[in-house]
Enzyme design. Structure first.
Site, PDB file in Angstrom:
ATOM      1  N   CYS A 176      -9.505   4.661 -19.308  1.00 44.52           N
ATOM      2  CA  CYS A 176      -9.976   4.394 -20.883  1.00 44.52           C
ATOM      3  C   CYS A 176      -8.838   3.632 -21.660  1.00 44.52           C
ATOM      4  CB  CYS A 176     -10.223   5.470 -21.278  1.00 44.52           C
ATOM      5  SG  CYS A 176     -11.645   6.575 -20.307  1.00 44.52           S
TER       6      CYS A 176
ATOM      7  N   ARG B 250      -7.848  -2.888 -17.801  1.00 44.57           N
ATOM      8  CA  ARG B 250      -7.954  -1.692 -17.277  1.00 44.57           C
ATOM      9  C   ARG B 250      -9.222  -1.052 -16.543  1.00 44.57           C
ATOM     10  NH1 ARG B 250      -3.577   1.221 -20.708  1.00 44.57           N
ATOM     11  NH2 ARG B 250      -5.037   3.138 -20.603  1.00 44.57           N
TER      12      ARG B 250
ATOM     13  N   TRP C   1     -14.095   4.386 -19.523  1.00 40.18           N
ATOM     14  CA  TRP C   1     -14.525   4.026 -18.084  1.00 40.18           C
ATOM     15  C   TRP C   1     -15.177   5.621 -17.446  1.00 40.18           C
ATOM     16  CZ3 TRP C   1     -11.884   6.257 -13.310  1.00 40.18           C
ATOM     17  CH2 TRP C   1     -12.305   5.573 -11.976  1.00 40.18           C
TER      18      TRP C   1
ATOM     19  N   ASN D 181      -8.720   9.728 -24.027  1.00 39.86           N
ATOM     20  CA  ASN D 181      -8.449   9.568 -22.424  1.00 39.86           C
ATOM     21  C   ASN D 181      -8.250  10.889 -21.799  1.00 39.86           C
ATOM     22  OD1 ASN D 181      -8.550   6.897 -23.243  1.00 39.86           O
ATOM     23  ND2 ASN D 181      -6.569   6.373 -22.766  1.00 39.86           N
ATOM     24  N   GLY D 182      -8.766  11.078 -20.330  1.00 41.90           N
ATOM     25  CA  GLY D 182      -8.186  12.263 -19.796  1.00 41.90           C
ATOM     26  C   GLY D 182      -9.653  12.997 -19.390  1.00 41.90           C
TER      27      GLY D 182
ATOM     28  N   GLU E  69      -4.036  -3.645   3.464  1.00 45.06           N
ATOM     29  CA  GLU E  69      -3.747  -4.045   2.384  1.00 45.06           C
ATOM     30  C   GLU E  69      -4.694  -5.293   2.024  1.00 45.06           C
ATOM     31  OE1 GLU E  69      -3.360  -3.267  -0.637  1.00 45.06           O
ATOM     32  OE2 GLU E  69      -3.175  -5.129  -1.835  1.00 45.06           O
TER      33      GLU E  69
ATOM     34  N   LYS F 181      -7.900  -5.738  -0.398  1.00 43.96           N
ATOM     35  CA  LYS F 181      -8.177  -6.693  -1.467  1.00 43.96           C
ATOM     36  C   LYS F 181      -9.435  -7.665  -1.264  1.00 43.96           C
ATOM     37  CE  LYS F 181      -5.201  -6.855  -3.954  1.00 43.96           C
ATOM     38  NZ  LYS F 181      -5.101  -5.432  -3.810  1.00 43.96           N
TER      39      LYS F 181
ATOM     40  N   GLU G   3     -12.461  -5.157  -2.559  1.00 44.65           N
ATOM     41  CA  GLU G   3     -12.428  -4.772  -3.892  1.00 44.65           C
ATOM     42  C   GLU G   3     -12.707  -5.856  -4.915  1.00 44.65           C
ATOM     43  OE1 GLU G   3      -8.691  -3.175  -5.860  1.00 44.65           O
ATOM     44  OE2 GLU G   3      -7.547  -4.506  -4.793  1.00 44.65           O
TER      45      GLU G   3
ATOM     46  N   HIS H 168     -11.517   2.190  21.131  1.00 46.89           N
ATOM     47  CA  HIS H 168     -12.340   3.547  20.993  1.00 46.89           C
ATOM     48  C   HIS H 168     -13.457   3.838  20.084  1.00 46.89           C
ATOM     49  CE1 HIS H 168      -8.684   4.774  23.350  1.00 46.89           C
ATOM     50  NE2 HIS H 168      -8.051   4.188  22.595  1.00 46.89           N
TER      51      HIS H 168
ATOM     52  N   LYS I  46      -8.059  -0.350 -13.817  1.00 46.08           N
ATOM     53  CA  LYS I  46      -6.563  -0.658 -13.207  1.00 46.08           C
ATOM     54  C   LYS I  46      -5.434   0.365 -12.923  1.00 46.08           C
ATOM     55  CE  LYS I  46      -3.169  -3.566 -12.632  1.00 46.08           C
ATOM     56  NZ  LYS I  46      -3.099  -4.297 -11.306  1.00 46.08           N
TER      57      LYS I  46
HETATM   58  C1  AGP Z   1      -5.135  -1.982  -5.908  1.00 40.02           C
HETATM   59  O1  AGP Z   1      -5.640  -3.414  -6.054  1.00 40.02           O
HETATM   60  C2  AGP Z   1      -6.067  -1.092  -6.467  1.00 40.02           C
HETATM   61  N1  AGP Z   1      -6.395  -1.601  -7.749  1.00 40.02           N
HETATM   62  C3  AGP Z   1      -5.601   0.354  -6.306  1.00 40.02           C
HETATM   63  O2  AGP Z   1      -5.657   0.590  -5.026  1.00 40.02           O
HETATM   64  C4  AGP Z   1      -4.189   0.681  -6.981  1.00 40.02           C
HETATM   65  O3  AGP Z   1      -3.061   0.036  -6.153  1.00 40.02           O
HETATM   66  C5  AGP Z   1      -3.965   2.132  -6.947  1.00 40.02           C
HETATM   67  O4  AGP Z   1      -4.940   2.596  -7.804  1.00 40.02           O
HETATM   68  C6  AGP Z   1      -2.649   2.503  -7.572  1.00 40.02           C
HETATM   69  O5  AGP Z   1      -2.325   2.377  -8.796  1.00 40.02           O
HETATM   70  P1  AGP Z   1      -0.879   2.337  -9.450  1.00 40.02           P
HETATM   71  O6  AGP Z   1       0.060   1.576  -8.456  1.00 40.02           O
HETATM   72  O7  AGP Z   1      -1.126   2.040 -10.510  1.00 40.02           O
HETATM   73  O8  AGP Z   1      -0.558   3.807  -9.033  1.00 40.02           O
END
Ligand code: AGP
Length: 591
Positions: free
Chosen positions: A2, A27, A75, A99-100, A467, A471, A474, A490, A586
């Site tokens: 948030c 975010r 969020w 937030n939280g 990774e 990518k 997501e 397997h 984010k």
């Molecule tokens: C990566 O594209 C994602 N948005 C997510 O996996 C991100 O890397 C992860 O949430 C960790 O975030 P941070 O690096 O801010 O701790």
């Protein structure tokens, strides 16, 4: 994650609040709202959807005259993403944004309901607001002090009291800063929101309460006024804008050669700043998502090149598991935002066990950057797209530099001088890969209708597969999985069918024949095999893209951007919201 912003000054807050919220859009959020105050008159306007929807709704409203207000992007955690659950929330004389997560919200709600409070949302925030109101008898600081004794969990609050002409703020575990202006002051959960309005700010620590008017900021701790240091907004908090790019994600991919050169040059000329890992007998690399996948590359390099025992572990598991610290251990926390809840918790577990902690982070003012014993900043600049690209790349490059530095110190790297010479050329080689973006876009269009995609590799190639898979997953919503190439037989190979894309990463000479066999296995089952390699001699099955060959330490730097571009172009072909993919934030500041 948030977003919180607040304003007190001589202007009507509406424009400042909306413009600041827009800088926090990256975010990730699903609703937003503002509250304007004029003495005992508080006007709340909120809605689900984008900030533009809120702006439209505000445009149709008769706004009160005001110089004080708060605003929020939510969020959803507790309660659906709808207008009723959007912030700000108001109970009695108190209005808040939050937030939280309040972990004892239900217990508090039961008590307050028994006292006749009626709740209209499903949020923990409204319950917290009721607690503030419960303790408010005309003294806001006393009310906040009493209320936070009851609240368990993480919080950053922006608070308005109906009959007080001031803005209040308090935090625990969720970041919150106070921005200092000319005849106006601000609060924000992220410095980016106010970096264009102020160059001076205060960083609130846990349970410090700020009382903010247009010309004064008073900070209390345990009911005593304390002095707070005024900090300069870091110069690299460039105002985040897309420039000529359609999306932040592509802009940030294209920035990679520049920010990589900046980091390499910095540590080439200030090698003493490069943390020395050689005194440690064991290293735990702890992170989430892409940051973890960068850490997995670090793990391989630390063990293979520097001969230091290393584990890479996901923070949400590490924070709860039994961990043996019976050797001289270093815990490395990797985080772009520096605010990921699980990674913060893992860091605090290490600190509680008196273990050295090193933060590899991008945001200098973040919790992880401030609380870890040591820190290395990757200096990637603001990363706005939810899908990390340049930050991941620099996290990986940082691990490469640490491993090379350690191998050299231990006399294990006979090619050190040559590698350092080649390092100067790495950004230019990366630029060559990015200049092939049209070829990669062609690959993306070829698979744009695929429902599933698989990524296979061995060793560090497998870490890159993780990774690459994330990518594509997501940003394009393609179901993707990454597998160790030797694992296919397997079970997974049953998923391989006619036309399914399989990306095979082959960069390790020692095991290239093995992975090539796996490529043949899936091709035999009619998979579309895309080979990403640094070896021209590798057979082309369905398609092949060759990256420049460089030493093991830095080879991933030239491979992963291929998959960053692939994910971008598949999402573009599908017309998706590339910078803010559905359901994602984010920075995940909740468990
Ligand atoms: C990566 O594209 C994602 N948005 C997510 O996996 C991100 O890397 C992860 O949430 C960790 O975030 P941070 O690096 O801010 O701790």
């Amino acid at each position: 994650m948030c977003g919180i912003v607040g304003y007190v000054g001589e202007e009507n807050p509406k424009d400042f609040l909306l413009e600041s919220l827009k800088k926090l859009e990256y975010r990730g959020y699903d609703s937003s709202g503002i509250a304007l105050q004029n003495n005992d008159n508080i006007q709340i306007i909120k809605c689900s959807g984008k900030i533009q929807d809120l702006e439209d709704k505000i445009g149709k409203s008769n706004l009160i005259h005001s110089h004080l207000g708060i605003a929020h992007t939510r969020w959803a955690t507790h309660g659906e993403a709808n207008e009723r659950n959007a912030h700000p929330h108001r109970v009695g004389k108190v209005t808040i944004v939050h937030n939280g997560i309040i972990e004892n919200a239900n217990e508090l709600k039961n008590r307050l309901v028994n006292e006749g409070i009626v709740f209209c949302s499903e949020t923990d925030t409204e319950i917290a607001c009721a607690v503030f109101n419960y303790y408010y008898r005309g003294n806001p600081i006393e009310a906040i002090e009493n209320a936070i004794q009851e609240l368990k969990g993480s919080y950053a609050f922006g608070i308005l009291f109906e009959d007080q002409d001031a803005l209040y703020a308090v935090r625990k575990d969720s970041p919150l800063i106070v921005g200092l202006g000319e005849n106006e002051n601000y609060i924000a959960s992220d410095i980016l929101a106010i970096a264009d309005s102020t160059k001076k700010y205060m960083l609130l620590e846990d349970d410090e309460i700020a009382e903010i008017t247009k010309d004064r900021v008073t900070v209390y701790y345990n009911r005593e006024v304390i002095n707070k240091e005024v900090l300069d907004v870091p110069e690299n908090v460039e105002s985040a804008n897309k420039g000529t790019y359609r999306h932040f994600m592509l802009k940030e991919i294209m920035e990679e050669p520049f920010v990589l050169r900046r980091m390499i040059n910095h540590y080439l000329y200030h090698s003493e700043e490069l943390f020395d890992i050689t005194p440690y007998e064991e290293i735990h690399i702890v992170a989430c998502g892409s940051a973890l996948y960068a850490g997995m590359i670090g793990k391989s390099l630390f063990e293979e090149k520097a001969h230091i025992r290393c584990v890479a572990d996901v923070a949400s598991e590490y924070r709860y598991k039994t961990t043996l610290y019976d050797r001289k251990t270093l815990v490395i926390l990797v985080s772009q935002s520096g605010e990921t809840a699980d990674t913060i918790a893992a860091m605090r577990k290490a600190i509680e066990n008196n273990v050295d902690t090193l933060a590899i982070v991008n945001v200098k003012t973040s919790t992880i950057a401030r609380e870890a014993k040591y820190h290395l900043f990757i200096e990637a600049g603001p990363e706005i797209a939810v899908a990390t690209t340049k930050a991941y790349l620099l996290q990986t490059a940082m691990f490469s530099l640490l491993a090379l530095n350690a191998a050299h110190k231990k006399g294990l790297e006979e090619n050190y001088d040559l590698i350092m010479k080649n390092l100067q050329n790495l950004p230019s080689l990366l630029k060559k890969v990015l200049d092939d973006k049209d070829y990669i876009q062609k690959m993306a269009i070829d698979i744009k209708d695929a429902r599933d995609a698989f990524f296979i590799g061995r060793g560090v190639d497998y870490s890159m597969c993780l990774e690459g898979s994330l990518k594509l997953k997501e940003v394009s919503y393609t179901h993707c999985d990454a597998y160790q190439a030797g694992e296919l037989k397997h079970g997974t190979i049953s998923l391989i069918e006619d036309g399914v894309p399989v990306f095979v990463i082959i960069t390790d000479d020692k095991i290239k024949d093995k992975t090539e066999s796996n490529a043949i296995e899936v091709e035999a089952r009619k998979a579309k095999v895309f080979t990403i390699t640094n070896d021209e001699s590798i057979k082309t099955h369905y398609d092949k893209y060759v990256v420049p060959k460089i030493d093991d330490y830095f080879q991933p730097i030239l491979v992963v951007p291929v998959f960053q571009l692939l994910g971008y172009y598949v999402a573009l072909a599908r017309g998706l919201d590339i910078d803010q993919p559905r359901n994602l934030a984010k920075s995940v500041t909740v468990e």
